[in-house]
Design a protein around this motif. Structure first.
Motif, PDB file in Angstrom:
ATOM      1  N   ASN A 178       0.848  -1.180   0.000  1.00  0.00           N
ATOM      2  CA  ASN A 178       0.000   0.000   0.000  1.00  0.00           C
ATOM      3  C   ASN A 178       0.891   1.240   0.000  1.00  0.00           C
ATOM      4  O   ASN A 178       1.615   1.494   0.968  1.00  0.00           O
ATOM      5  N   TYR A 179       0.807   2.032  -1.060  1.00  0.00           N
ATOM      6  CA  TYR A 179       1.659   3.209  -1.196  1.00  0.00           C
ATOM      7  C   TYR A 179       1.397   4.213  -0.078  1.00  0.00           C
ATOM      8  O   TYR A 179       2.337   4.799   0.471  1.00  0.00           O
ATOM      9  N   PHE A 229       2.912   2.953   3.198  1.00  0.00           N
ATOM     10  CA  PHE A 229       4.370   3.042   3.100  1.00  0.00           C
ATOM     11  C   PHE A 229       4.833   4.491   3.239  1.00  0.00           C
ATOM     12  O   PHE A 229       5.800   4.775   3.951  1.00  0.00           O
ATOM     13  N   SER A 230       4.146   5.417   2.587  1.00  0.00           N
ATOM     14  CA  SER A 230       4.525   6.830   2.655  1.00  0.00           C
ATOM     15  C   SER A 230       4.398   7.374   4.066  1.00  0.00           C
ATOM     16  O   SER A 230       5.256   8.131   4.534  1.00  0.00           O
TER      17      SER A 230
END
Length: 169
Positions: free
Chosen positions: A75-76, A79-80
């Motif tokens: 999941n971007y 993660f961000s």
């Protein structure tokens, strides 16, 4: 770097990754994606015993491993948020440990606070409406979470002094 140090750092990275993944299954406050941050205990142990460089490497590895093995797919957004929180937290923690002005619990608390600030900065780019709603609660909860993880890390370091001594044979 000695084999013992490399082995301990690899084990600590694995332990932190497992703790982080397990913690993602537990929702402390329903509806709010907040974790105590038990894996930060490992970060505190590493930065106090080995230094900031080793802490940065292990935290980055933990974030990548956790992103790859967490429930669901990569999941971007998650993660961000993890990455930005870790960067803010590690910068503050590295400076505080270098200054050696506060104890581990105070450093953990400030690091936890800046972890949330880093997450809020990333969230402001990803989810513009949610940040204002979550920010006060997340910042407030980060303080007892940082105190708790700092106390646990301090107790662990007190009871495991011999493990981290590099003996020369």
């Amino acid at each position: 770097m000695s084999v013992k140090k490399l082995t301990l750092l690899a084990i600590l990275t694995g332990v932190a990754s497992i703790i982080n993944i397990l913690e993602s299954y537990v929702q402390i406050i329903p509806g709010i994606p907040f974790k105590i941050g038990f894996s930060n205990i490992v970060t505190l142990i590493i930065i106090y015993k080995y230094g900031a460089k080793e802490a940065v490497i292990t935290v980055l590895l933990r974030i990548v491993v956790t992103a790859l093995y967490s429930p669901g797919t990569f999941n971007y957004a998650t993660f961000s948020l993890s990455f930005s929180g870790a960067v803010f937290s590690l910068i503050v923690l590295s400076i505080l440990v270098k200054l050696d002005f506060f104890g581990i619990t105070a450093n953990s608390t400030l690091s936890s606070l800046f972890h949330v600030i880093g997450q809020l900065v990333a969230a402001s780019f990803l989810f513009t409406d949610v940040v204002a709603y979550y920010a006060p609660l997340m910042l407030f909860i980060s303080i007892p979470a940082g105190i708790f993880t700092g106390i646990l890390a301090n107790r662990f370091l007190d009871r495991t002094k011999d493990i981290f001594i590099d003996k020369k044979f």
